[in-house]
Design a protein around this motif. Structure first.
Motif, PDB file in Angstrom:
ATOM      1  N   THR A 378       0.956  -1.778  -0.531  1.00  0.00           N
ATOM      2  CA  THR A 378       0.210   0.123   0.369  1.00  0.00           C
ATOM      3  C   THR A 378       1.059   1.399   0.077  1.00  0.00           C
ATOM      4  O   THR A 378       2.127   1.541   1.033  1.00  0.00           O
ATOM      5  N   TYR A 379       0.188   2.221  -0.912  1.00  0.00           N
ATOM      6  CA  TYR A 379       1.756   3.383  -1.048  1.00  0.00           C
ATOM      7  C   TYR A 379       0.507   4.741  -1.249  1.00  0.00           C
ATOM      8  O   TYR A 379      -0.835   4.059  -2.236  1.00  0.00           O
ATOM      9  N   ASP A 384      -3.940   7.015  -1.610  1.00  0.00           N
ATOM     10  CA  ASP A 384      -4.308   5.567  -1.165  1.00  0.00           C
ATOM     11  C   ASP A 384      -4.368   4.514  -2.111  1.00  0.00           C
ATOM     12  O   ASP A 384      -5.237   4.210  -2.553  1.00  0.00           O
ATOM     13  N   VAL A 385      -3.458   3.848  -2.606  1.00  0.00           N
ATOM     14  CA  VAL A 385      -3.572   2.524  -3.775  1.00  0.00           C
ATOM     15  C   VAL A 385      -3.031   1.305  -3.094  1.00  0.00           C
ATOM     16  O   VAL A 385      -2.407   1.365  -2.282  1.00  0.00           O
ATOM     17  N   ALA A 386      -3.240   0.169  -3.844  1.00  0.00           N
ATOM     18  CA  ALA A 386      -2.917  -0.813  -3.495  1.00  0.00           C
ATOM     19  C   ALA A 386      -2.218  -1.335  -4.238  1.00  0.00           C
ATOM     20  O   ALA A 386      -2.620  -1.331  -5.329  1.00  0.00           O
ATOM     21  N   THR A 387      -1.074  -2.505  -4.809  1.00  0.00           N
ATOM     22  CA  THR A 387      -0.865  -3.478  -5.571  1.00  0.00           C
ATOM     23  C   THR A 387      -0.484  -4.482  -5.266  1.00  0.00           C
ATOM     24  O   THR A 387       0.528  -4.874  -4.854  1.00  0.00           O
ATOM     25  N   PRO A 388      -0.345  -5.544  -5.955  1.00  0.00           N
ATOM     26  CA  PRO A 388       0.059  -7.095  -5.318  1.00  0.00           C
ATOM     27  C   PRO A 388       1.523  -6.632  -5.132  1.00  0.00           C
ATOM     28  O   PRO A 388       2.142  -5.699  -6.607  1.00  0.00           O
ATOM     29  N   ALA A 460       5.493   8.367  -0.748  1.00  0.00           N
ATOM     30  CA  ALA A 460       5.436   8.088  -0.213  1.00  0.00           C
ATOM     31  C   ALA A 460       4.588   6.346   0.195  1.00  0.00           C
ATOM     32  O   ALA A 460       4.133   5.891  -0.541  1.00  0.00           O
ATOM     33  N   LEU A 461       5.709   5.750   0.964  1.00  0.00           N
ATOM     34  CA  LEU A 461       5.024   3.952   1.072  1.00  0.00           C
ATOM     35  C   LEU A 461       4.530   3.743   2.230  1.00  0.00           C
ATOM     36  O   LEU A 461       4.580   4.375   3.175  1.00  0.00           O
ATOM     37  N   ARG A 462       3.374   3.606   2.507  1.00  0.00           N
ATOM     38  CA  ARG A 462       2.927   2.402   3.204  1.00  0.00           C
ATOM     39  C   ARG A 462       3.177   1.492   4.106  1.00  0.00           C
ATOM     40  O   ARG A 462       3.592   1.388   5.061  1.00  0.00           O
ATOM     41  N   ALA A 463       2.997   0.298   3.653  1.00  0.00           N
ATOM     42  CA  ALA A 463       2.856  -1.182   4.497  1.00  0.00           C
ATOM     43  C   ALA A 463       2.912  -2.163   3.538  1.00  0.00           C
ATOM     44  O   ALA A 463       2.488  -1.560   2.457  1.00  0.00           O
ATOM     45  N   ILE A 464       3.228  -3.494   3.582  1.00  0.00           N
ATOM     46  CA  ILE A 464       2.774  -3.877   2.989  1.00  0.00           C
ATOM     47  C   ILE A 464       1.597  -5.401   4.296  1.00  0.00           C
ATOM     48  O   ILE A 464       1.730  -5.141   5.385  1.00  0.00           O
TER      49      ILE A 464
END
Length: 513
Positions: A378-379, A384-388, A460-464
């Motif tokens: 997530t980033y 905020d969005v998500a990518t595998p 920015a990056l958020r988390a895995i």
């Protein structure tokens, strides 16, 4: 170095890669729980172990954190941006890292065994100076050697606190990939100032970015139409339809398309919160008075520690002549003979799905949600969005040697990485969410497409994080409306779940570059 014999301690397959200083370190993906931002300070522990810097409090669980640089006698001058949370054989610990570099697949014959300090043998022989051997396997990635960390060896460090994994946020349904269907599963929606929810079996799809345009259908509850597939579908204000007022101006950012016998109707909502089970004992009956007379509210979902949500009666909504008529007025945009979501839709076969039997979708994306558990990065991309995670080859700092070969737009220029010239694309600009404000603090997501590598710069990056639910693809990704044509994914830990656009960076890279 020698070719590795099969090692029962390390799973061959997918590995998550992160960095310690300039060294790339790998963990079996099954052990890489998640990645969190590095706190400014760590909680003190009454323990002393090589490299132990303290602990983090993650969802009410105290997790010890190790700095491998201290264990291995490396320089500690470089800043550490994240903490990698590792779960191994029922125990958990954290590792300081300077960044995450994606996921790689490693075949058995690609692993090699190596010795440290001339010692090769079982754990316990001296290789770190502390009597513990942290690495014994590695593999080559591009022109870099990646060291595979032995999590058990980290737990064997002298004086290392042993912390039982309580599984907070990870023991609920779906952690193993299989989710038991409850009596009812609902989608929680925000329609300020109200919370609404509806059984997911009535939901056709979710529109992450609602772009409404005026139409002859506009009225008291009809806001306009939105393009969905090859049709323009009516959009209604659910509060106006229910007799609860109306959404404030600018208060409808997402859409929820509902099945009807003759087509679809889209509810305009402030936000899609998450998908949750709704046990019967948590649905409260409505009072006898003081409610609007729409007849489409079944009760109130009241879960401990959560805001109350008005539970919509899906059967009553589908029986509404007004909404069914609107659904039949979906206008084909180009060549479609039937309204999208009509009774011949691929997934529904014309019959209403039975409650408790969510529509898991079809390859064409006509379903509601898929119960999937996999790791996502997530980033921030302006939103905020998500990518595998396994779609991302590597995560890099913003290139200092960028060649500004660009005429404007989202392409920033070209940079050189591992002997390859790679285009750099500003992802917020591409999705219509502004530009990078701080290049130095941004990160580049390296993605391999059918046409080569592309670097996407993000603020920015958020988390895995692990996914819980995924919406199937809703047709082809449209570059002019990337967010609006991306399906949603629910990620989180059970306490702080959220729905994010599932951004297929490989498809974006293939289509645009």
């Amino acid at each position: 170095m020698t070719e590795a014999e099969p090692d029962t301690r390390v799973a061959v397959g997918l590995y998550g890669v992160f960095t310690v200083n300039e060294v790339q370190v790998a963990l079996p993906l099954s052990e890489l729980r998640e990645v969190i931002p590095c706190p400014s300070t760590f909680e003190p522990l009454l323990a002393s172990a090589p490299g132990l810097v303290g602990a983090v409090n993650l969802r009410h669980q105290v997790i010890p954190v190790i700095d491998l640089r201290l264990v291995l006698g490396m320089d500690t001058g470089s800043p550490t941006d994240v903490v990698v949370i590792v779960a191994h054989e029922g125990y958990v610990f954290g590792l300081l890292s300077t960044g995450v570099h994606g996921v790689v697949r490693v075949e058995p014959d690609e692993l090699f065994e190596y010795a440290i300090g001339g010692v090769r043998g079982p754990r316990g022989e001296n290789s770190t100076g502390n009597g513990v051997r942290l690495f014994s396997l590695g593999f080559e990635r591009s022109d870099t050697v990646v060291c595979v960390l032995d999590s058990a060896a980290v737990q064997d460090l002298p004086g290392m606190p042993v912390v039982k994994d309580t599984g907070n946020g990870h023991t609920g349904p779906g952690r193993s990939g299989a989710i038991e269907a409850p009596d009812r599963t609902v989608m929680l929606l925000r329609c300020e100032p109200f919370g609404l929810c509806i059984d997911v079996t009535y939901v056709h799809s979710v529109i992450p970015e609602l772009l409404v345009k005026s139409s002859p259908l506009d009225g008291a509850s009809v806001r306009g139409v939105v393009r969905l597939g090859d049709n323009e579908v009516p959009v209604i204000d659910p509060l106006a339809f229910l007799g609860l007022g109306s959404l404030p101006d600018g208060g409808a950012e997402r859409g929820v398309a509902l099945h009807f016998e003759r087509g679809l109707v889209v509810l305009s909502v402030t936000d899609v919160v998450r998908i949750v089970p709704a046990p019967t004992d948590q649905v409260l009956p409505l009072p006898d008075s003081g409610l609007p007379a729409s007849g489409c509210i079944e009760g109130i979902l009241s879960s401990p520690g959560s805001d109350p949500y008005l539970l919509l009666d899906g059967d009553a909504i589908r029986a509404s002549e007004e909404l069914d008529t609107l659904a039949a007025l979906g206008l084909p945009v180009g060549g479609s003979e039937k309204p999208v979501g009509s009774s011949e839709r691929p997934a529904g076969g014309g019959e209403k799905p039975q409650r408790g039997e969510p529509d898991n979708g079809s390859p064409e994306g006509a379903g509601t949600v898929r119960k999937v558990v996999r790791k996502y990065l997530t980033y921030n991309a302006g939103t905020d969005v998500a990518t595998p995670l396994d779609d991302i080859t590597e995560i890099l700092p913003y290139p200092a040697d960028l060649i500004p070969m660009t005429a404007g737009g989202a392409v920033q220029g070209v940079f050189i990485h591992r002997g390859t010239a790679i285009p750099l694309v500003c992802l917020p600009t591409l999705v219509g969410r502004g530009q990078l404000a701080d290049r130095e603090g941004s990160r580049v997501l390296l993605v391999e497409s059918k046409t080569g590598y592309v670097g996407f710069a993000v603020p920015a990056l958020r988390a895995i994080e692990e996914s819980v639910w995924e919406q199937p693809p809703q047709g082809e990704l449209q570059l002019h409306a990337v967010l609006g044509t991306s399906p949603l994914v629910e990620v989180g830990d059970g306490e702080q779940n959220r729905m994010l656009p599932n951004l297929d960076l490989r498809a974006v890279a293939t289509a645009a570059y």
